[in-house]
Motif scaffolding. Structure first.
Motif, PDB file in Angstrom:
ATOM      1  N   UNK A 141      24.505  39.809  42.657  1.00  0.00           N
ATOM      2  CA  UNK A 141      24.419  40.211  41.263  1.00  0.00           C
ATOM      3  C   UNK A 141      24.500  41.727  41.179  1.00  0.00           C
ATOM      4  N   UNK A 142      24.874  42.201  40.008  1.00  0.00           N
ATOM      5  CA  UNK A 142      24.792  43.619  39.696  1.00  0.00           C
ATOM      6  C   UNK A 142      23.756  43.795  38.593  1.00  0.00           C
ATOM      7  N   UNK A 143      22.843  44.730  38.779  1.00  0.00           N
ATOM      8  CA  UNK A 143      21.925  45.089  37.709  1.00  0.00           C
ATOM      9  C   UNK A 143      22.617  46.193  36.916  1.00  0.00           C
ATOM     10  N   UNK A 144      22.943  45.893  35.667  1.00  0.00           N
ATOM     11  CA  UNK A 144      23.693  46.856  34.861  1.00  0.00           C
ATOM     12  C   UNK A 144      22.934  47.220  33.598  1.00  0.00           C
ATOM     13  N   UNK A 145      23.162  48.469  33.160  1.00  0.00           N
ATOM     14  CA  UNK A 145      22.558  49.004  31.940  1.00  0.00           C
ATOM     15  C   UNK A 145      23.685  49.530  31.062  1.00  0.00           C
ATOM     16  N   UNK A 146      23.408  49.840  29.796  1.00  0.00           N
ATOM     17  CA  UNK A 146      24.451  50.422  28.948  1.00  0.00           C
ATOM     18  C   UNK A 146      24.992  51.720  29.537  1.00  0.00           C
ATOM     19  N   UNK A 147      26.218  52.021  29.245  1.00  0.00           N
ATOM     20  CA  UNK A 147      26.836  53.230  29.793  1.00  0.00           C
ATOM     21  C   UNK A 147      26.124  54.494  29.326  1.00  0.00           C
ATOM     22  N   UNK A 148      25.468  54.430  28.164  1.00  0.00           N
ATOM     23  CA  UNK A 148      24.740  55.591  27.663  1.00  0.00           C
ATOM     24  C   UNK A 148      23.238  55.503  27.918  1.00  0.00           C
ATOM     25  N   UNK A 228      32.060  47.719  35.016  1.00  0.00           N
ATOM     26  CA  UNK A 228      31.517  48.913  35.682  1.00  0.00           C
ATOM     27  C   UNK A 228      32.646  49.905  35.947  1.00  0.00           C
ATOM     28  N   UNK A 229      33.749  49.395  36.478  1.00  0.00           N
ATOM     29  CA  UNK A 229      34.897  50.267  36.786  1.00  0.00           C
ATOM     30  C   UNK A 229      35.446  50.941  35.535  1.00  0.00           C
ATOM     31  N   UNK A 230      35.410  50.205  34.422  1.00  0.00           N
ATOM     32  CA  UNK A 230      35.941  50.734  33.166  1.00  0.00           C
ATOM     33  C   UNK A 230      34.960  51.672  32.463  1.00  0.00           C
ATOM     34  N   UNK A 231      33.730  51.767  32.997  1.00  0.00           N
ATOM     35  CA  UNK A 231      32.731  52.624  32.392  1.00  0.00           C
ATOM     36  C   UNK A 231      32.054  52.029  31.178  1.00  0.00           C
ATOM     37  N   UNK A 235      26.171  50.389  36.658  1.00  0.00           N
ATOM     38  CA  UNK A 235      25.450  49.600  37.656  1.00  0.00           C
ATOM     39  C   UNK A 235      24.396  50.472  38.326  1.00  0.00           C
ATOM     40  N   UNK A 236      23.176  49.935  38.420  1.00  0.00           N
ATOM     41  CA  UNK A 236      22.094  50.652  39.088  1.00  0.00           C
ATOM     42  C   UNK A 236      21.863  50.139  40.504  1.00  0.00           C
ATOM     43  N   UNK A 237      22.215  48.873  40.761  1.00  0.00           N
ATOM     44  CA  UNK A 237      21.986  48.306  42.092  1.00  0.00           C
ATOM     45  C   UNK A 237      22.774  47.024  42.253  1.00  0.00           C
ATOM     46  N   UNK A 245      31.655  46.812  49.786  1.00  0.00           N
ATOM     47  CA  UNK A 245      32.732  47.715  50.174  1.00  0.00           C
ATOM     48  C   UNK A 245      33.414  48.340  48.963  1.00  0.00           C
ATOM     49  N   UNK A 246      33.519  47.581  47.878  1.00  0.00           N
ATOM     50  CA  UNK A 246      34.210  48.051  46.690  1.00  0.00           C
ATOM     51  C   UNK A 246      33.464  49.177  45.978  1.00  0.00           C
ATOM     52  N   UNK A 247      32.129  49.222  46.180  1.00  0.00           N
ATOM     53  CA  UNK A 247      31.291  50.247  45.545  1.00  0.00           C
ATOM     54  C   UNK A 247      30.361  50.849  46.591  1.00  0.00           C
ATOM     55  N   UNK A 248      30.890  51.617  47.512  1.00  0.00           N
ATOM     56  CA  UNK A 248      30.088  52.118  48.633  1.00  0.00           C
ATOM     57  C   UNK A 248      28.940  53.039  48.229  1.00  0.00           C
ATOM     58  N   UNK A 249      29.010  53.646  47.043  1.00  0.00           N
ATOM     59  CA  UNK A 249      27.951  54.558  46.605  1.00  0.00           C
ATOM     60  C   UNK A 249      26.834  53.853  45.837  1.00  0.00           C
TER      61      UNK A 249
END
Length: 338
Positions: A141-148, A228-231, A235-237, A245-249
């Motif tokens: 899973x990706x933990x995601x928040x609003x872009x702002x 996430x890629x489109x902004x 993603x926080x974690x 591999x796609x998001x190494x940071x």
């Protein structure tokens, strides 16, 4: 094509797989010897894959990829039928009502194991009324928040939630969904109080985050990665043990402050428990061979699924472990069966 097992699953499945290899009777071992077609049901006229969710998700797309190849290899039609409703239980009931001959196959997700924790009256036994065919694979899973969002890290989010109990909220794909349970486990491990707002599916849950109407969601990697890629979200974690591999940071939740937090959305195939063992083993051998095909396994991996094609025995052990885990999460979160 290699088919590595996700680290989350490897710990659960290790003992089952080891026992299979020691006995020398592993269907995985048999399938590895040859990927030539194996006749599953000699008099089959049609194979049916029943999916308890709408079109477009991994349970649906995975079933369609497998069905297409199964039809080619078996020389008979294979169709996918979407039967959404009541957390996948309607589809499960349809499969149990069909002949137990290996031609009607249920495509499942963790919702199959969460159902007993949220529905008071189940018309079937989750663990005993079905025979596992194969674990297709899993994804984080990706933990995601609003872009702002003001939260730049998972630690920021947790600190804010602790400072303001009940003041933050999260969206899910519905009460009892895997996304709901993933967030509840995070709440328990982070010791925070945040409000759950259920929606009708992952897409709606993500839309609410993109619109900044909720603070976060726990979405399947494949469903959220493009946003996430489109902004459109941040993603926080990621919930795997290792970075993707796609998001190494992007840190794992373990690295970001929750040393024990790990979550995977898994996908598999079941048939009615009365299906002859020999038929189950042949069906496993055939589906495992299909998953090793580059245009099947490769496509799933492109969608963020780590393909495994594990044995029926290993999949059963995973189901049992997940059943117990979800039961405990539901009890601690006071998720009351309807």
């Amino acid at each position: 094509m290699s088919t590595p097992t996700h680290p989350f699953l490897s710990r659960v499945l290790k003992s089952a797989l080891l026992g299979c290899f020691i006995l020398g009777g592993s269907s995985v071992a048999m399938a590895a010897d040859s990927d030539a077609p194996v006749q599953v049901v000699s008099n089959a006229s049609t194979y049916r894959f029943i999916v308890g969710f709408g079109a477009g998700g991994i349970p649906d797309l995975g079933a369609r990829l497998i069905a297409e190849k199964l039809a080619e290899r078996q020389g008979v039609p294979a169709v996918v039928i979407n039967r959404p409703g009541v957390g996948g239980t309607m589809a499960a009931q349809d499969v149990l009502a069909a002949p137990a001959d290996g031609t009607t196959i249920l495509s499942v997700t963790p919702a199959h194991a969460t159902a007993p924790a949220i529905y008071r009256e189940m018309r079937y036994d989750t663990l005993n009324d079905f025979a596992p065919v194969t674990l297709i694979g899993d994804g984080p899973a990706l933990l995601v928040v609003p872009s702002d969002s003001a939260y730049a890290t998972l630690e920021d989010l947790i600190d804010a939630a602790r400072a303001n109990p009940g003041g933050l909220d999260y969206s899910s794909a519905g009460v009892g969904s895997s996304t709901h349970f993933a967030a509840e486990l995070l709440k328990q491990q982070a010791d925070i109080d945040v409000l759950h707002i259920p929606y009708r599916g992952v897409s709606e849950a993500l839309t609410e985050v993109m619109a900044s109407r909720v603070d976060f969601t726990m979405a399947p990697y494949v469903a959220a990665v493009e946003y996430v890629k489109e902004g459109r979200v941040r993603a926080l974690a990621v919930t795997s043990r290792e970075r993707v591999e796609e998001m190494p940071d992007l840190p794992t939740a373990m690295e970001a402050g929750l040393p024990d937090y790990e979550w995977a959305f898994w996908y598999g195939l079941l048939v009615p428990a009365q299906t002859p063992d020999e038929t189950v083993q042949r069906l496993h051998q055939e589906t495992a061979a299909i998953l090793r095909l580059p245009d099947v396994g490769g496509r799933l991996e492109e969608m963020g699924v780590t393909v495994s094609a594990d044995s029926p025995e290993a999949f059963q052990q995973l189901l049992e472990a997940e059943y117990e885990k979800f039961k405990q999460i539901a009890e601690e979160a006071n998720i009351v069966p309807e």
